[in-house]
Scaffold this motif. Structure first.
Motif, PDB file in Angstrom:
ATOM      1  N   ASP A   1      57.099  35.548  20.052  1.00  0.00           N
ATOM      2  CA  ASP A   1      57.107  34.847  21.335  1.00  0.00           C
ATOM      3  C   ASP A   1      56.831  35.849  22.455  1.00  0.00           C
ATOM      4  O   ASP A   1      56.594  37.040  22.201  1.00  0.00           O
ATOM      5  N   GLU A   2      56.884  35.390  23.689  1.00  0.00           N
ATOM      6  CA  GLU A   2      56.552  36.244  24.823  1.00  0.00           C
ATOM      7  C   GLU A   2      57.519  37.421  24.948  1.00  0.00           C
ATOM      8  O   GLU A   2      57.112  38.542  25.282  1.00  0.00           O
ATOM      9  N   GLU A   3      58.805  37.184  24.691  1.00  0.00           N
ATOM     10  CA  GLU A   3      59.794  38.258  24.809  1.00  0.00           C
ATOM     11  C   GLU A   3      59.554  39.354  23.788  1.00  0.00           C
ATOM     12  O   GLU A   3      59.618  40.545  24.108  1.00  0.00           O
ATOM     13  N   THR A   4      59.285  38.964  22.543  1.00  0.00           N
ATOM     14  CA  THR A   4      59.055  39.970  21.505  1.00  0.00           C
ATOM     15  C   THR A   4      57.764  40.733  21.775  1.00  0.00           C
ATOM     16  O   THR A   4      57.698  41.939  21.548  1.00  0.00           O
ATOM     17  N   ARG A   5      56.749  40.038  22.272  1.00  0.00           N
ATOM     18  CA  ARG A   5      55.480  40.719  22.576  1.00  0.00           C
ATOM     19  C   ARG A   5      55.647  41.712  23.724  1.00  0.00           C
ATOM     20  O   ARG A   5      55.049  42.795  23.701  1.00  0.00           O
ATOM     21  N   ALA A   6      56.443  41.359  24.716  1.00  0.00           N
ATOM     22  CA  ALA A   6      56.651  42.252  25.861  1.00  0.00           C
ATOM     23  C   ALA A   6      57.353  43.538  25.414  1.00  0.00           C
ATOM     24  O   ALA A   6      56.947  44.650  25.793  1.00  0.00           O
TER      25      ALA A   6
END
Length: 403
Positions: free
Chosen positions: A285-290
Motif C-alpha cells: 500500500d502507500e504507507e509501505t511504499r513510502a
C-alpha cells in the motif's frame, strides 16, 4: 502537638504525589538501543546493515529524542556465534548502558539474550529469530517477538499443501535451534492435517553443498520437500533442487521461512511459483511504499519483513517509553502490551501477555518472470491470514506469564 500515625501516612502520601513527576526519567540520560544481528554472514541481506538502518530510521522519525533525552542506536555483528553474541549483549548492558536489544538473528543467540535481558531488567525486541520458545516456555516479561515465528510460517503452507493433495513430506532441516523448532512444528501440523513425514535430515549451518541432504529427499518419493532452513542455506538448496531435477520430477519444494532478499538472490526464473507466509511486502500500500522508498535510497534494496519489523518494534518501544514517562523496563513493557501497534508494518496489531505481537500475515507466491513489471515486483498476494489464525492460540501457550 503530637504527630499521629495517620498524620505521618498523610505526609508520606503527599510526598509521593509531589515526587511523581520525578518518575518521568531516563536512565543515564540517554535511551540506547543495540541492534544485534548478522552484519557479514549468510543472513546479512535479510537483516544486517538493513536492520540497523531501520532502527536508525525509527529513532529519526521519532524526532531523535524521547522524554527530552537523546535516542542512540548502536549495532554489532554476532557472527552466528553464541559466545560472541552473548559477550556483546553483556558488554552493552553492563558497560555501555544499552536499554534494549533488537533484531537478534539466530534463535540460539536470541534465547540467551532473552535470559540476559530478563535477569538485568532490559527490553528485548526480537524481529528475526523463529523459535516459538521466546514466547513459549522461555518467555519473559520484557521480551517481545515481533515479525513471525516458526508456527506462523509453517502452519499456513502445510495446510494449503495438504488441502490440494500434497500430503507426504521430507524435511531438510538446519541443525540448530531455529531449524529444530520449525521441523517440530511442521511435523505436528502435517500429522494433524492427515499428512505423513517420510523422513528428515539435518544439515550443518553454512553448508556450501547441500546435495547430500537433497538426494535422500528426492529418493524418498515425498510429494513435498520442505526446507526448514533460511538464508543462503535455503537459497543454495533451492538452486540445487532445480539442478538435480527435484522440481522437474514433480516434487514440490516449499520454503516456509523465505524473504524478498532470497527471491532477489535467486531470481524469478528460479524462485517462481514458490509460496510462503510473509509479514510485510513493500508494495502492499502507500504507507509501505513510502517507507520502502526511503529505505531503498540508502540501501539500494527493498526492505525485508525482518528489517521493517525492526523499525516497527523500535518505534513501538519509543512510544511506550513516552507513555510510561520512564525507560524502566517493567513500566515500558507494560505500556508495550497496553498500546496498540498501528504503523505501516501492522494495522490493528497488539502485544499479547506472552510477548507475541499479533498482526495479519500474507500468503504470497513468487511471480513468473513475465508477470513482473518492475524491479522488486516479486509477489502475488494470494490471501491475508488474520493474526488470530496466523499465530499459536494463546490458550495453547506454555508461557508462564499467561493467566
Amino acid at each position: 502537638m503530637a504527630i499521629t500515625a495517620s498524620t505521618l501516612r498523610g505526609l508520606a502520601a503527599a510526598l509521593l504525589i509531589g515526587a511523581t513527576p520525578a518518575l518521568a526519567q531516563v536512565s543515564d540520560d540517554v535511551v540506547k538501543v543495540g541492534v544485534l544481528t548478522d552484519m557479514s554472514g549468510q543472513w546479512a541481506d535479510m537483516n544486517g546493515p538493513g536492520s540497523l538502518l531501520a532502527a536508525e530510521m525509527a529513532a529519526a522519525d521519532f524526532g531523535g529524542t524521547v522524554l527530552d533525552k537523546p535516542i542512540v542506536i548502536v549495532g554489532a555483528d554476532h557472527q552466528h556465534k553464541a559466545d560472541v553474541g552473548v559477550g556483546i549483549a553483556r558488554r552493552w548492558i553492563e558497560n555501555e548502558q544499552v536499554d534494549a536489544i533488537a533484531d537478534v538473528t539466530n534463535s540460539a543467540i536470541a534465547l540467551a539474550v532473552q535470559q540476559m535481558t530478563r535477569d538485568t531488567n532490559r527490553i528485548a525486541l526480537f524481529s528475526s529469530p523463529g523459535t516459538t520458545e521466546l514466547t513459549g516456555a522461555q518467555c519473559s516479561p520484557t521480551g517481545f517477538q515481533w515479525v513471525y515465528d516458526n508456527y506462523s510460517n509453517a502452519i499456513g503452507p502445510v495446510k494449503a499443501l495438504i488441502e490440494r493433495g500434497d500430503d507426504t513430506f521430507f524435511i531438510v532441516t538446519a541443525d540448530f535451534a531455529f531449524g529444530h523448532s520449525l521441523e517440530e512444528i511442521a511435523t505436528k501440523a502435517i500429522e494433524e492435517g492427515g499428512g505423513q513425514v517420510l523422513g528428515t535430515i539435518r544439515h550443518p549451518f553454512g553448508a556450501n553443498d547441500l546435495s547430500a541432504f537433497l538426494l535422500p529427499a528426492q529418493a524418498s518419493g515425498a510429494k513435498v520437500v520442505m526446507l526448514a532452513t533460511a538464508g543462503r542455506d535455503m537459497t543454495t538448496a533451492i538452486k540445487q533442487a532445480n539442478e538435480f531435477g527435484v522440481t522437474a520430477s514433480g516434487q514440490v519444494v516449499t520454503a516456509p521461512v523465505m524473504f524478498i532478499s532470497d527471491v532477489h538472490s535467486l531470481g524469478l526464473e528460479t524462485a517462481q511459483g514458490i509460496s510462503f507466509i510473509e509479514g510485510f511486502y513493500w508494495d502492499r500500500d502507500e504507507e509501505t511504499r513510502a517507507f520502502a522508498q526511503r529505505f531503498f535510497e540508502v540501501r539500494g534494496a527493498m526492505p525485508t519483513a525482518l528489517q521493517a519489523g525492526v523499525y516497527s518494534a523500535v518505534a513501538h518501544y519509543l512510544k511506550a517509553i513516552e507513555a510510561a514517562g520512564t525507560d524502566e523496563a517493567g513500566a515500558v513493557a507494560a505500556k508495550m502490551r497496553e498500546l496498540p501497534v498501528e504503523d505501516f508494518f501492522a494495522h490493528n496489531g497488539r502485544v499479547r501477555e506472552d510477548g507475541r505481537m499479533v498482526h495479519d500475515m500474507m500468503l504470497v507466491q513468487v511471480k513468473e518472470p513475465s508477470e513482473s513489471t518492475a524491479p522488486w515486483d516479486y509477489y502475488n498476494v494470494l490471501a491475508t491470514v488474520p493474526g488470530e489464525e496466523a499465530f499459536l492460540p494463546l490458550d495453547q501457550s506454555e508461557c508462564p506469564l499467561v493467566q
